[in-house]
Design a protein around this motif. Structure first.
Motif, short mmCIF file in Angstrom:
data_model
loop_
_atom_site.label_atom_id
_atom_site.label_comp_id
_atom_site.label_asym_id
_atom_site.label_seq_id
_atom_site.Cartn_x
_atom_site.Cartn_y
_atom_site.Cartn_z
N THR A 150 0.81 -1.23 0.00
CA THR A 150 0.00 0.00 0.00
C THR A 150 0.85 1.28 0.00
O THR A 150 0.30 2.37 0.02
N ASN A 151 2.16 1.15 0.01
CA ASN A 151 3.00 2.36 -0.05
C ASN A 151 3.10 2.86 -1.49
O ASN A 151 2.71 2.17 -2.42
N ALA B 68 5.50 -1.28 -3.70
CA ALA B 68 4.57 -0.71 -2.72
C ALA B 68 4.74 -1.34 -1.34
O ALA B 68 4.09 -0.92 -0.38
N GLU B 69 5.60 -2.36 -1.24
CA GLU B 69 5.92 -2.94 0.08
C GLU B 69 7.25 -2.42 0.63
O GLU B 69 7.62 -2.72 1.76
N SER C 118 9.71 0.45 2.17
CA SER C 118 9.52 1.69 2.93
C SER C 118 9.79 2.85 1.97
O SER C 118 10.55 2.69 1.00
N PRO C 119 9.18 4.02 2.23
CA PRO C 119 9.47 5.18 1.37
C PRO C 119 10.97 5.46 1.31
O PRO C 119 11.49 5.84 0.26
N LYS D 214 12.58 2.87 -1.10
CA LYS D 214 12.22 3.17 -2.49
C LYS D 214 13.03 4.37 -2.99
O LYS D 214 13.50 4.38 -4.13
#
Ligand SMILES: O=P(O)(O)OP(=O)(O)OP(=O)(O)OC[C@H]1O[C@@H](n2cnc3c(O)ncnc32)[C@H](O)[C@@H]1O
Ligand SMILES: [Mg+2]
Length: 197
Positions: free
Chosen positions: A152-153, A171-172, A174-175, A178
């Protein structure tokens, strides 16, 4: 360019803006183009680079400030690089979920080994509207397309993009992670080298 100069980010995509702001916040006083105009220029170029330049020039024009644009997207090998520069409007202007549903449908009969893809990012920095020498930096992130959404990220196609080296979807991540691995991170690392910041 010197540090803490004003810089306008020529994007209306909140996900992108968040990532770019994190990468640049220490070096520039970052503004969003939305502070100056809600008009989005038509992305009429045939390449990521052309569209990035076009967006950067528009933001520099409406703000009177140096501007950085990001044109990016997902290129799927078996689809000859589609959705590519049309990634944001793949399913019309129906948003991320519709784009992801369309992509899954296009690939429904394609086996895992043939689902390779890349995220591509072109950054264009112009010092002013008519800058004859924009700085261009590109980044590519290799991955493959999952059979269903995970995580959901992030934003856009992140839930469908499998990152083999981390054994999870984009999307898994961490910001923070990424922002170290992505196409955007790679293009930004090159831009920072060019600007020596
Ligand atoms: O043009 P701006 O205003 O910057 O916003 P946009 O969303 O229209 O941006 P693009 O024209 O560059 O289209 C890029 C699309 O590619 C996808 N994309 C780009 N980078 C991505 C990322 O890091 N993760 C997931 N999807 C991404 C996402 O669907 C974006 O909407
Ligand atoms: Mg766009």
């Amino acid at each position: 360019m010197t540090n803490h100069q004003k810089l306008v980010l020529a994007s209306h995509n909140q996900g992108k803006l968040k990532e770019l702001q994190k990468m640049l916040g220490d070096h520039f006083e970052v503004h969003s183009v939305a502070e100056f105009s809600s008009i989005e220029p038509e992305e009429t170029g045939l390449s990521f680079v052309e569209n990035a330049i076009l967006k950067a020039r528009h933001a520099a024009k409406v703000s009177g400030l140096p501007a950085l644009a990001d044109d990016s997207g997902l290129a799927v090998d078996i689809l000859q690089g589609a959705p590519g520069i049309y990634s944001a409007r793949y399913a019309g202007n129906a948003g991320d979920q519709a784009n992801n549903a369309k992509l899954l449908n296009e690939l429904k009969d394609i086996p895992e080994q043939q689902r390779t893809a890349q995220f591509i990012c072109a950054l264009a920095l112009v010092r002013h509207e008519n800058d004859p020498m924009p700085i261009i930096c590109e980044g590519i992130w290799q991955g493959s397309i999952l059979f269903e959404a995970r995580g959901t990220n992030g934003f856009g196609y992140d839930p469908l993009f499998w990152v083999a080296e981390q054994q999870c979807s984009s999307a898994e991540l961490s910001p923070e992670l990424k922002n170290q691995l992505s196409h955007r991170a790679k293009a930004m690392a090159l831009l920072k080298q060019r600007l020596t910041i």
